[in-house]
Design a protein around this motif. Structure first.
Motif, PDB file in Angstrom:
ATOM      1  N   ILE A  70       0.869  -1.174   0.000  1.00 44.73           N
ATOM      2  CA  ILE A  70       0.000   0.000   0.000  1.00 44.73           C
ATOM      3  C   ILE A  70       0.905   1.223   0.000  1.00 44.73           C
ATOM      4  O   ILE A  70       1.740   1.395   0.884  1.00 44.73           O
ATOM      5  CB  ILE A  70      -0.936   0.023   1.220  1.00 44.73           C
ATOM      6  N   ARG A  71       0.753   2.040  -1.024  1.00 44.91           N
ATOM      7  CA  ARG A  71       1.565   3.249  -1.156  1.00 44.91           C
ATOM      8  C   ARG A  71       0.644   4.455  -1.173  1.00 44.91           C
ATOM      9  O   ARG A  71      -0.332   4.496  -1.919  1.00 44.91           O
ATOM     10  CB  ARG A  71       2.385   3.206  -2.442  1.00 44.91           C
ATOM     11  N   LYS A  72       0.997   5.443  -0.355  1.00 50.22           N
ATOM     12  CA  LYS A  72       0.272   6.708  -0.324  1.00 50.22           C
ATOM     13  C   LYS A  72       1.246   7.809  -0.733  1.00 50.22           C
ATOM     14  O   LYS A  72       2.409   7.787  -0.344  1.00 50.22           O
ATOM     15  CB  LYS A  72      -0.282   6.970   1.069  1.00 50.22           C
ATOM     16  N   GLU A  73       0.750   8.742  -1.522  1.00 53.82           N
ATOM     17  CA  GLU A  73       1.621   9.777  -2.071  1.00 53.82           C
ATOM     18  C   GLU A  73       0.919  11.126  -2.009  1.00 53.82           C
ATOM     19  O   GLU A  73      -0.251  11.231  -2.379  1.00 53.82           O
ATOM     20  CB  GLU A  73       1.946   9.410  -3.513  1.00 53.82           C
ATOM     21  N   TRP A  74       1.640  12.132  -1.533  1.00 50.02           N
ATOM     22  CA  TRP A  74       1.149  13.502  -1.465  1.00 50.02           C
ATOM     23  C   TRP A  74       2.073  14.374  -2.302  1.00 50.02           C
ATOM     24  O   TRP A  74       3.287  14.318  -2.141  1.00 50.02           O
ATOM     25  CB  TRP A  74       1.166  14.024  -0.035  1.00 50.02           C
ATOM     26  N   ILE A  75       1.489  15.180  -3.180  1.00 53.05           N
ATOM     27  CA  ILE A  75       2.254  16.120  -3.987  1.00 53.05           C
ATOM     28  C   ILE A  75       1.798  17.524  -3.586  1.00 53.05           C
ATOM     29  O   ILE A  75       0.682  17.937  -3.903  1.00 53.05           O
ATOM     30  CB  ILE A  75       2.043  15.881  -5.494  1.00 53.05           C
ATOM     31  N   PHE A  76       2.659  18.244  -2.856  1.00 54.91           N
ATOM     32  CA  PHE A  76       2.351  19.585  -2.375  1.00 54.91           C
ATOM     33  C   PHE A  76       2.801  20.609  -3.412  1.00 54.91           C
ATOM     34  O   PHE A  76       3.920  20.523  -3.918  1.00 54.91           O
ATOM     35  CB  PHE A  76       3.095  19.872  -1.064  1.00 54.91           C
ATOM     36  N   ASN A  77       1.943  21.596  -3.714  1.00 52.14           N
ATOM     37  CA  ASN A  77       2.367  22.670  -4.612  1.00 52.14           C
ATOM     38  C   ASN A  77       2.388  23.995  -3.869  1.00 52.14           C
ATOM     39  O   ASN A  77       1.996  24.082  -2.710  1.00 52.14           O
ATOM     40  CB  ASN A  77       1.512  22.716  -5.879  1.00 52.14           C
ATOM     41  N   TYR A 134      -0.803  26.197  -1.999  1.00 50.53           N
ATOM     42  CA  TYR A 134      -1.456  25.620  -0.824  1.00 50.53           C
ATOM     43  C   TYR A 134      -2.497  24.568  -1.201  1.00 50.53           C
ATOM     44  O   TYR A 134      -3.509  24.390  -0.536  1.00 50.53           O
ATOM     45  CB  TYR A 134      -2.078  26.699   0.063  1.00 50.53           C
ATOM     46  N   LEU A 135      -2.214  23.876  -2.299  1.00 47.41           N
ATOM     47  CA  LEU A 135      -3.045  22.774  -2.769  1.00 47.41           C
ATOM     48  C   LEU A 135      -2.141  21.588  -3.056  1.00 47.41           C
ATOM     49  O   LEU A 135      -0.922  21.689  -3.012  1.00 47.41           O
ATOM     50  CB  LEU A 135      -3.801  23.168  -4.041  1.00 47.41           C
ATOM     51  N   GLY A 136      -2.743  20.454  -3.354  1.00 46.20           N
ATOM     52  CA  GLY A 136      -1.948  19.286  -3.703  1.00 46.20           C
ATOM     53  C   GLY A 136      -2.814  18.164  -4.216  1.00 46.20           C
ATOM     54  O   GLY A 136      -4.038  18.283  -4.316  1.00 46.20           O
ATOM     55  N   ARG A 137      -2.157  17.052  -4.543  1.00 47.90           N
ATOM     56  CA  ARG A 137      -2.841  15.875  -5.073  1.00 47.90           C
ATOM     57  C   ARG A 137      -2.407  14.670  -4.253  1.00 47.90           C
ATOM     58  O   ARG A 137      -1.226  14.461  -4.014  1.00 47.90           O
ATOM     59  CB  ARG A 137      -2.464  15.713  -6.540  1.00 47.90           C
ATOM     60  N   TYR A 138      -3.385  13.894  -3.807  1.00 48.53           N
ATOM     61  CA  TYR A 138      -3.149  12.690  -3.009  1.00 48.53           C
ATOM     62  C   TYR A 138      -3.463  11.466  -3.859  1.00 48.53           C
ATOM     63  O   TYR A 138      -4.487  11.418  -4.537  1.00 48.53           O
ATOM     64  CB  TYR A 138      -4.045  12.723  -1.768  1.00 48.53           C
ATOM     65  N   HIS A 139      -2.556  10.476  -3.836  1.00 51.03           N
ATOM     66  CA  HIS A 139      -2.760   9.208  -4.542  1.00 51.03           C
ATOM     67  C   HIS A 139      -2.625   8.066  -3.540  1.00 51.03           C
ATOM     68  O   HIS A 139      -1.766   8.110  -2.672  1.00 51.03           O
ATOM     69  CB  HIS A 139      -1.689   8.986  -5.621  1.00 51.03           C
ATOM     70  N   ASN A 199      -1.708  -0.579  -8.188  1.00 51.08           N
ATOM     71  CA  ASN A 199      -2.961  -0.191  -8.853  1.00 51.08           C
ATOM     72  C   ASN A 199      -3.514   1.047  -8.157  1.00 51.08           C
ATOM     73  O   ASN A 199      -3.691   1.059  -6.940  1.00 51.08           O
ATOM     74  CB  ASN A 199      -4.000  -1.317  -8.785  1.00 51.08           C
ATOM     75  N   LEU A 200      -3.801   2.083  -8.925  1.00 47.21           N
ATOM     76  CA  LEU A 200      -4.325   3.319  -8.365  1.00 47.21           C
ATOM     77  C   LEU A 200      -5.711   3.065  -7.779  1.00 47.21           C
ATOM     78  O   LEU A 200      -6.628   2.647  -8.480  1.00 47.21           O
ATOM     79  CB  LEU A 200      -4.391   4.407  -9.438  1.00 47.21           C
ATOM     80  N   GLU A 201      -5.857   3.294  -6.487  1.00 47.56           N
ATOM     81  CA  GLU A 201      -7.133   3.079  -5.790  1.00 47.56           C
ATOM     82  C   GLU A 201      -7.899   4.389  -5.591  1.00 47.56           C
ATOM     83  O   GLU A 201      -9.110   4.416  -5.659  1.00 47.56           O
ATOM     84  CB  GLU A 201      -6.889   2.436  -4.422  1.00 47.56           C
ATOM     85  N   LEU A 202      -7.164   5.468  -5.302  1.00 49.75           N
ATOM     86  CA  LEU A 202      -7.814   6.734  -4.983  1.00 49.75           C
ATOM     87  C   LEU A 202      -6.920   7.878  -5.436  1.00 49.75           C
ATOM     88  O   LEU A 202      -5.704   7.838  -5.257  1.00 49.75           O
ATOM     89  CB  LEU A 202      -8.049   6.847  -3.469  1.00 49.75           C
ATOM     90  N   ILE A 203      -7.535   8.877  -6.027  1.00 52.84           N
ATOM     91  CA  ILE A 203      -6.846  10.117  -6.357  1.00 52.84           C
ATOM     92  C   ILE A 203      -7.745  11.254  -5.908  1.00 52.84           C
ATOM     93  O   ILE A 203      -8.952  11.237  -6.164  1.00 52.84           O
ATOM     94  CB  ILE A 203      -6.507  10.194  -7.866  1.00 52.84           C
ATOM     95  N   ASN A 204      -7.171  12.203  -5.172  1.00 57.05           N
ATOM     96  CA  ASN A 204      -7.986  13.269  -4.602  1.00 57.05           C
ATOM     97  C   ASN A 204      -7.127  14.516  -4.401  1.00 57.05           C
ATOM     98  O   ASN A 204      -5.941  14.418  -4.103  1.00 57.05           O
ATOM     99  CB  ASN A 204      -8.553  12.813  -3.250  1.00 57.05           C
TER     100      ASN A 204
END
Length: 123
Positions: free
Chosen positions: A49-56, A59-64, A70-75
Motif C-alpha cells: 500500500i503506497r500513499k503519495e502527497w504532492i504539495f504545490n 497551498y493545494l496538492g494531489r493525493y494518490h 494499482n491506483l485506488e484513490l486520487i484526490n
C-alpha cells in the motif's frame, strides 16, 4: 479616436497585470512525499500500500493511494502551515484531517503527527 482608445486599453491591461502578482511560496513542504507499507496477506502473498502527497506552492496538492501498484484513490487536498505545523484537509471526502510537523531523521525528512506516527517521507 480609435488609436487613443486602443492605447488606453493597452495601458489599462498593463497596469492591472502588474497589480495582481501572486506572492512566492518557498515552503519546504513543497514537493513529493510518500509512505509505503508492505503487509503479508499469506506466507507467499504480500500486499503493498503506497500513499503519495504532492504539495504545490498554491497551498493545494494531489493525493494518490495505490494498492499493489494499482491506483485506488486520487484526490485533491488543501494544506496550511502555522508555526511549523501543517494541516492537510481533503475537501469532499471522508478522509481524516492530518496535522503534522516536519522532522529531520537519519531516514530523511519526515512528516509526523504529535504522537510520532510517520505520515510520509520526502522523496
Amino acid at each position: 479616436m480609435k488609436k487613443l482608445f486602443s492605447f488606453l486599453a493597452i495601458i489599462a491591461i498593463i497596469m492591472v497585470s502588474n497589480c495582481t502578482r501572486i506572492p512566492e511560496n518557498n515552503d519546504p513542504v513543497i514537493g513529493v512525499w510518500s509512505n509505503e507499507v508492505i503487509t503479508s496477506v499469506s506466507t507467499t502473498d504480500k500486499q503493498t500500500i503506497r500513499k503519495e502527497w504532492i504539495f504545490n506552492d498554491a497551498y493545494l496538492g494531489r493525493y494518490h493511494s495505490y494498492s499493489n501498484q494499482n491506483l485506488e484513490l486520487i484526490n485533491d487536498f488543501r494544506w496550511t502551515q502555522e508555526d511549523g505545523t501543517y494541516t492537510i484537509t481533503y475537501p469532499g471526502t471522508d478522509l481524516p484531517v492530518n496535522i503534522v510537523t516536519m522532522e529531520e531523521s537519519p531516514e530523511g525528512t519526515l512528516l509526523q503527527d504529535n504522537k510520532g506516527n510517520i505520515l510520509a517521507k520526502r522523496e
